[in-house]
Motif scaffolding. Structure first.
Motif, PDB file in Angstrom:
ATOM      1  N   LEU A  72       0.855  -1.183   0.000  1.00 45.94           N
ATOM      2  CA  LEU A  72       0.000   0.000   0.000  1.00 45.94           C
ATOM      3  C   LEU A  72       0.890   1.231   0.000  1.00 45.94           C
ATOM      4  O   LEU A  72       1.791   1.359   0.829  1.00 45.94           O
ATOM      5  N   VAL A  73       0.645   2.134  -0.931  1.00 42.08           N
ATOM      6  CA  VAL A  73       1.413   3.374  -1.008  1.00 42.08           C
ATOM      7  C   VAL A  73       0.459   4.543  -0.819  1.00 42.08           C
ATOM      8  O   VAL A  73      -0.517   4.675  -1.559  1.00 42.08           O
ATOM      9  N   ARG A  74       0.717   5.356   0.177  1.00 41.88           N
ATOM     10  CA  ARG A  74      -0.076   6.558   0.409  1.00 41.88           C
ATOM     11  C   ARG A  74       0.660   7.736  -0.233  1.00 41.88           C
ATOM     12  O   ARG A  74       1.817   8.012   0.091  1.00 41.88           O
ATOM     13  N   THR A  75      -0.036   8.428  -1.135  1.00 42.71           N
ATOM     14  CA  THR A  75       0.565   9.534  -1.871  1.00 42.71           C
ATOM     15  C   THR A  75       1.194  10.553  -0.922  1.00 42.71           C
ATOM     16  O   THR A  75       2.281  11.076  -1.190  1.00 42.71           O
ATOM     17  N   ALA A  76       0.549  10.812   0.199  1.00 43.00           N
ATOM     18  CA  ALA A  76       1.051  11.804   1.164  1.00 43.00           C
ATOM     19  C   ALA A  76       2.412  11.413   1.740  1.00 43.00           C
ATOM     20  O   ALA A  76       3.145  12.268   2.224  1.00 43.00           O
ATOM     21  N   ASP A  77       2.764  10.128   1.674  1.00 41.25           N
ATOM     22  CA  ASP A  77       4.033   9.658   2.232  1.00 41.25           C
ATOM     23  C   ASP A  77       5.173   9.639   1.202  1.00 41.25           C
ATOM     24  O   ASP A  77       6.311   9.323   1.543  1.00 41.25           O
TER      25      ASP A  77
END
Length: 134
Positions: free
Chosen positions: A7-12
């Motif tokens: 899972l990749v969160r754009t904010a990170d």
């Protein structure tokens, strides 16, 4: 070694300014460093008014761009067209292409490379400038 999160969160994901582009900020969402991907790369690009990519090609790398927001003008392999949100374009490997923002609002763009580009200077070709300078 721990298993990467898929899972990749754009904010990170940190943004960077890609070479050969202006008023452009990319975030590498899917790649070797985020999820261990080896055969593809997915970026989220934010291009501001007046932004875009100067003419260039990627040897041996195919590229697709899906426009999420804004409008743009594209030139590739002798074709020229305007894009609106929801459109997707394809840049064949080794073909010179140009991408230019035409909207007053920023363009949001998903960019897919296969195999990964990784901003590697040996994976991009630019036209030779007049007078033989590159």
């Amino acid at each position: 070694m721990s298993h990467p999160s898929y899972l990749v969160r754009t904010a990170d994901v940190p943004a960077y300014q890609p070479a050969n582009h202006h008023h452009t900020f990319n975030q590498r969402l899917i790649g070797p460093e985020t999820v261990g991907a080896r055969q593809m790369e997915v970026l989220l690009g934010t291009l501001h008014k007046g932004g875009g990519a100067l003419p260039h090609a990627h040897p041996g790398i195919e590229q697709a761009c899906h426009l999420l927001e804004g409008t743009a003008h594209v030139e590739v392999a002798g074709q020229s067209f305007d894009m609106v949100a929801g459109d997707t374009c394809f840049f064949p490997a080794d073909q010179m292409h140009v991408f230019t923002v035409t909207s007053d609002t920023p363009v949001k763009l998903l960019v897919i490379y296969s195999p990964p580009y990784g901003e590697s200077p040996d994976k991009v070709i630019r036209p030779i400038a007049q007078g033989g300078d590159q």
